[in-house]
Design an enzyme around this catalytic site. Structure first.
Site: not given
Length: 311
Positions: A231, A278, A260
């Site tokens: 993360r 991601h 993000e």
């Protein structure tokens, strides 16, 4: 069964919209958080959720019948699990279902960054060749020290892959694992000091927010590399960018970010980086398994049965 009698399941984010059809086919009424209709909040029994997205206490308190948060993702850092449990709300996640895919991606980032593969691609496409300074001769990986932050399912899968490549493995996490096949460093800083490449593969929570800070990055050093597939919150991103620009850290490969989507301008002048959106855990193999487990947890909850992958 009328809509009023059907259990109401809330989809928490637009990225999960494809799950709606499967929920409805299973006999649930479905609401979408971004277009919640009047009166629906009071009837929500379960949420299908992407675990990295925060669910505030205020929002959860607006759902008086809520009993389950079924995370499609492995991570659940956007959910305050102790707070939920204290209020009788069960929390589940996709335990270990995409560990191999994330580990594969981590190794891909590692090789691409360490060996300048992305830079080499750009050089060839621009008409250059291996005399371009962006390519250069790089060290090989056999015999390099690979440090793994977090030896859960993903971290262990990364370590296995690194060992198969001839790398020396060491790790650190807050809890000892006597069964681990590799030595545990005394601290995260000690792990960084001993590593050529540090892979962040741990679960995110408040205890490790910005744990990879300037001290850790400086310990990794100007010849070292950071890979993050966990993360963005675990890495102090401002400190990382400064270290890369100043040459105090050699290179970085990231699949996750502080915010993000991450702004493109933030990385425009940051050297020696490989970035992906991601996407490490999202393969055509793992996504159906993860969604299927979340739906099975909803089914079990609605039927009054024990869930299968509680946090």
């Amino acid at each position: 069964m009328t809509d009023a009698a059907k259990p109401l399941v809330l989809i928490s984010h637009q990225m999960l919209s494809p799950v709606q059809q499967a929920l409805e086919a299973a006999g649930y009424e479905v609401a979408r958080r971004w277009e919640l209709a009047p009166g629906q909040a009071e009837r929500v029994r379960a949420i299908v959720h992407a675990g990295e997205i925060p669910l505030s206490h205020d929002f959860l308190e607006s759902l008086p019948q809520l009993g389950l948060i079924a995370n499609v993702s492995v991570g659940y850092d956007g959910v305050d699990v102790p707070w939920c449990r204290a209020r009788g709300i069960e929390v589940t996640h996709a335990k270990g279902l995409n560990a191999d895919d994330v580990a594969d991606h981590a190794i891909g980032l590692l090789i691409a960054g360490w060996r300048n593969i992305v830079a080499g691609d750009a050089v060839v496409r621009a008409g250059g060749w291996r005399d371009d300074p962006r390519v250069g001769n790089r060290p090989g990986l056999r015999g390099r020290k690979l440090g793994v932050m977090g030896l859960g399912a993903i971290g262990e899968a990364v370590a296995v892959r690194g060992a198969a490549m001839g790398m020396e493995i060491l790790w650190w996490g807050p809890r000892e694992k006597p069964e681990a096949a590799w030595p545990r460093a005394d601290s995260l800083v000690a792990l960084a000091q001993a590593s050529d490449i540090l892979v962040v593969a741990c679960r995110a929570d408040e205890s490790n927010r910005k744990a990879v800070n300037r001290e850790v990055l400086d310990a990794l050093g100007g010849r070292g590399m950071l890979v993050n597939v966990a993360r963005g919150s675990i890495v102090d991103e401002d400190a990382l960018i400064a270290a890369l620009k100043e040459g105090r850290l050699g290179r970085a490969a990231l699949d996750v970010f502080e915010a993000e989507p991450t702004p493109a301008a933030r990385w425009a002048d940051v050297p020696n980086t490989v970035l992906t959106p991601h996407s490490a855990g999202g393969t055509v193999d793992s996504i159906p398994r993860m969604v299927g487990q979340a739906l099975e947890n909803v089914r079990r909850f609605a039927a009054g049965e024990p869930v299968m992958s509680a946090v």
